[in-house]
Design an enzyme around this catalytic site. Structure first.
Site, mmCIF file in Angstrom:
data_model
loop_
_atom_site.group_PDB
_atom_site.id
_atom_site.type_symbol
_atom_site.label_atom_id
_atom_site.label_comp_id
_atom_site.label_asym_id
_atom_site.label_seq_id
_atom_site.Cartn_x
_atom_site.Cartn_y
_atom_site.Cartn_z
ATOM 1 N N TYR A 177 -8.149 2.389 -2.223
ATOM 2 C CA TYR A 177 -7.288 2.891 -3.300
ATOM 3 C C TYR A 177 -6.859 1.784 -4.252
ATOM 4 O O TYR A 177 -6.630 0.633 -3.841
ATOM 5 C CB TYR A 177 -6.011 3.526 -2.717
ATOM 6 C CG TYR A 177 -6.075 5.033 -2.621
ATOM 7 C CD1 TYR A 177 -6.035 5.832 -3.757
ATOM 8 C CD2 TYR A 177 -6.166 5.666 -1.383
ATOM 9 C CE1 TYR A 177 -6.089 7.216 -3.672
ATOM 10 C CE2 TYR A 177 -6.220 7.053 -1.281
ATOM 11 C CZ TYR A 177 -6.183 7.823 -2.429
ATOM 12 O OH TYR A 177 -6.238 9.186 -2.349
ATOM 13 N N ASP A 232 1.480 -0.068 3.060
ATOM 14 C CA ASP A 232 0.667 -1.010 2.305
ATOM 15 C C ASP A 232 1.442 -2.222 1.802
ATOM 16 O O ASP A 232 0.851 -3.280 1.568
ATOM 17 C CB ASP A 232 0.020 -0.293 1.116
ATOM 18 C CG ASP A 232 -1.075 0.676 1.551
ATOM 19 O OD1 ASP A 232 -1.644 0.471 2.642
ATOM 20 O OD2 ASP A 232 -1.357 1.637 0.820
#
Length: 636
Positions: A379, A295
């Site tokens: 998320y 990420d």
């Protein structure tokens, strides 16, 4: 161009301003052939040498430089440029033909639009009886699976869901077996995969306040008040609190960074950041093995940071810092309230009741909180750095948001996930972070030792079998310092000054306490395992090298795993009395629960850096005795 400029208002490590970002992009546009059509993956501060930072005094002139990664749509490679903002000139330029740029936030929706416009995808939705307008396609970085058609391209692989209505929670309705692969630069849909006929679960599981018809009435407000103001000072990005002083940084890749951290005028850390995270999913089914996202290195978590809201994300007397990052076209985007600063009560700092004197002494603790929250797809990641009164530095990651879901036949979740709602599967996965900690315990010359506790053998010197001791082992080289946690020996690592000693004659030190080690289950020989080599050790220690910045390498998107910590440490450089960088791997092993759905309560992980002989006493004896006048009996 503005030509040569002189900057006196900033600290050498202050993040780039919006004007500086645009100026850096302009310099590169003018230097590159076809520069007018260049895209900008990253524009960030080129941090000056440590000697320059340490010699800086407020009011000094600063020579400012920036790193710029530029590329052209549809063409391979990245131009990595260093520019002088002070002189308005290009300092260096290197073309990296194999490098693949990150995925920019603006491209998330472009990928979805390309997928939904493809006739094959439309036909797959029609076959399943799905309303295309309500279908969502989440773009994921595609990894590197040696697929010939994807080689050299900037590719995204998508997973799909559908909403029952505009505001509905899409992740309650996964479309299993419907995927697509997209060339991000050209918009070409390389493949549409329509496999399997597991029904889409349609039961609604919503969390948005639009759907809240009943709310709890039994929780009364808790107010945090500081009637005399806060105990910290912020000047620019320079923070002072208690005995602590540090510089707050920010960039589009790592997001929040901390620099030049000292306590009581003594250095502890030169730089601290969360330099990478990877999220591997554990299902071999369908296209799910492609779920292995970096990420930070593949998206740039700094570009995904939230604008925090007073009274919601942060409670109490709050000071915010805005953050500015580059856009794809070389412009800027400002994130309001990107970083939150506040103090929190931490209960009792220390207490003792002397029963002979019938006398109590109690002192209360507090901590300084430096935080930011980023949204990466489904998320949320909350970054929380804590400074404590006793000299401890703590990091906590809070993961929340919505678990990534797929569909299953009701009651048949299989072996690689948990059914969190009828027909909704949450797959087993991990979140594996890496903190890059440029140690500076009482200066740059440090030595790392491993501390293990062992029991003495029962015998004449240990007749009652009660003896145990802590044993220190110097980790002399980089390969020796690639280590795993061992709970059986209560293992931790200590970073000692090579120059300074405390009152007892022992080197001053800080210890790294690994509270959230994660065992990787992805094979190191797999496509994803090769790219995440840093995850196979809980500690790496390297000799400082300004070019070794990220544990999975400089360019992570579709990387092959040849760059990063395993390669850095292969040089096996000496570590005794050197300028050391500690890399700590930690994270979350997440077996989803029904309680994690439809919105996941925060789950946490992190680590602690604690002084060991750095001070000559508890460093808390001078806290004032006081009673909080706002406290009262609940019955009153």
């Amino acid at each position: 161009m503005d030509g040569m400029t002189r900057t006196t208002a900033l600290h050498p490590l202050s993040p780039l301003t919006g004007d500086e970002i645009m100026k850096a992009a302009e310099i590169v546009r003018e230097a590159l052939q076809d520069g007018a059509s260049a895209n900008f993956e990253m524009v960030e501060l080129a941090e000056p040498e440590k000697s320059v930072v340490r010699a800086f005094k407020p009011g000094d002139e600063i020579h400012r430089e920036a790193w710029v990664n530029a590329y052209h749509t549809g063409k391979s490679g990245v131009h990595r440029c260093r520019v002088s903002l002070t002189d308005g000139a290009l300092v260096s330029q290197t073309f990296l033909p194999e490098a693949i740029p990150m995925i920019a936030p603006i491209e998330f929706m472009e990928v979805e639009d390309a997928v939904k416009a493809d006739p094959r995808f439309q036909a797959a939705c029609e076959r399943r009886g799905l309303d295309l307008e309500l279908v969502t396609a989440d773009p994921w970085s595609a990894g590197n699976f040696n697929i010939a058609e994807e080689k050299g391209r900037r590719v995204s692989h998508v997973f799909c869901w559908i909403r029952n209505s505009e505001m509905d929670n899409q992740y309650a309705h996964p479309i299993d077996g419907l995927n697509a692969t997209v060339d991000i630069d050209t918009g070409e849909v390389l493949e549409v995969c329509d496999e399997g006929d597991i029904p889409v679960p349609r039961m609604e599981w919503n969390y948005d306040r639009t759907f809240q018809t009943v709310t709890r009435q039994d929780l009364l407000p808790i107010n945090v008040v500081q009637p005399e103001g806060v105990s910290f000072e912020l000047e620019g990005h320079r923070l002072k609190w208690h005995d602590w002083e540090l510089q707050i940084g920010f960039n589009a890749r790592e997001g929040l960074t901390l620099h030049d951290i000292s306590i009581a005028g003594r250095p502890v850390l030169y730089r601290a950041s969360i330099a990478e995270m990877v999220v591997p999913y554990g299902s071999p089914d369908g296209r799910h093995p492609r779920k292995n996202v970096f990420d930070i290195g593949e998206y740039g978590v700094g570009r995904l940071v939230n604008s925090l809201e007073l009274g919601c994300d942060c409670l109490g007397a709050i000071q915010y810092i805005d953050a500015t990052v580059n856009s794809k076209d070389g412009g800027t985007e400002t994130i309001k309230n990107a970083i939150c600063l506040h103090e929190e009560d931490m209960g009792v700092a220390w207490k003792h009741y002397d029963f002979r004197l019938d006398r109590v002494e109690t002192r209360r603790a507090r901590r300084m909180v430096i935080s930011t929250i980023a949204t990466v797809g489904n998320y949320e990641y909350g970054y929380y750095w804590y400074l404590h009164l006793d000299g401890m530095i703590e990091f906590e990651m809070k993961a929340t948001g919505i678990i990534n879901t797929t569909a299953c036949m009701p009651g048949q979740p299989g072996d690689h996930g948990i059914e969190v709602a009828p027909g909704v599967l949450g797959q087993i996965h991990q979140h594996t972070f890496c903190a890059r900690l440029d140690m500076a315990v009482d200066g740059d010359a440090n030595t790392v030792v491993e501390c293990n506790t062992s029991a003495d053998p029962v015998g004449p010197e240990n007749p009652y079998g009660n003896a145990f001791r802590m044993v220190e082992t110097v980790l002399e080289t980089e390969t020796a310092a690639a280590r795993k946690v061992d709970a059986a020996s209560m293992r931790y690592w200590k970073f000692k000054s090579a120059d300074k000693t405390g009152l007892t004659g022992q080197p001053t030190a800080y210890k790294l306490i690994p509270t959230s080690a994660v065992t990787p289950f992805v094979s190191p020989d797999s496509p994803s395992g090769r790219r995440g080599g840093y995850t196979y050790k809980d500690l790496w220690v390297t000799a400082f090298d300004a070019d070794q910045r990220f544990p999975a390498g400089e360019f992570v998107n579709a990387s092959d795993g040849s760059d990063g910590l395993p390669g850095f440490t292969a040089k096996d450089r000496a570590l005794v009395g050197e300028d050391l960088v500690a890399w700590h791997t930690f994270g979350l092993h997440h077996v989803p629960r029904p309680e994690d759905f439809p919105v996941q309560p925060c789950i946490t992980c992190g680590f602690k850096l604690m002084p060991v002989g750095f001070f000559d006493d508890s460093h808390l004896r001078d806290l004032p005795w006081e009673k909080n006048a706002s406290s009262c009996h609940a019955a009153e």
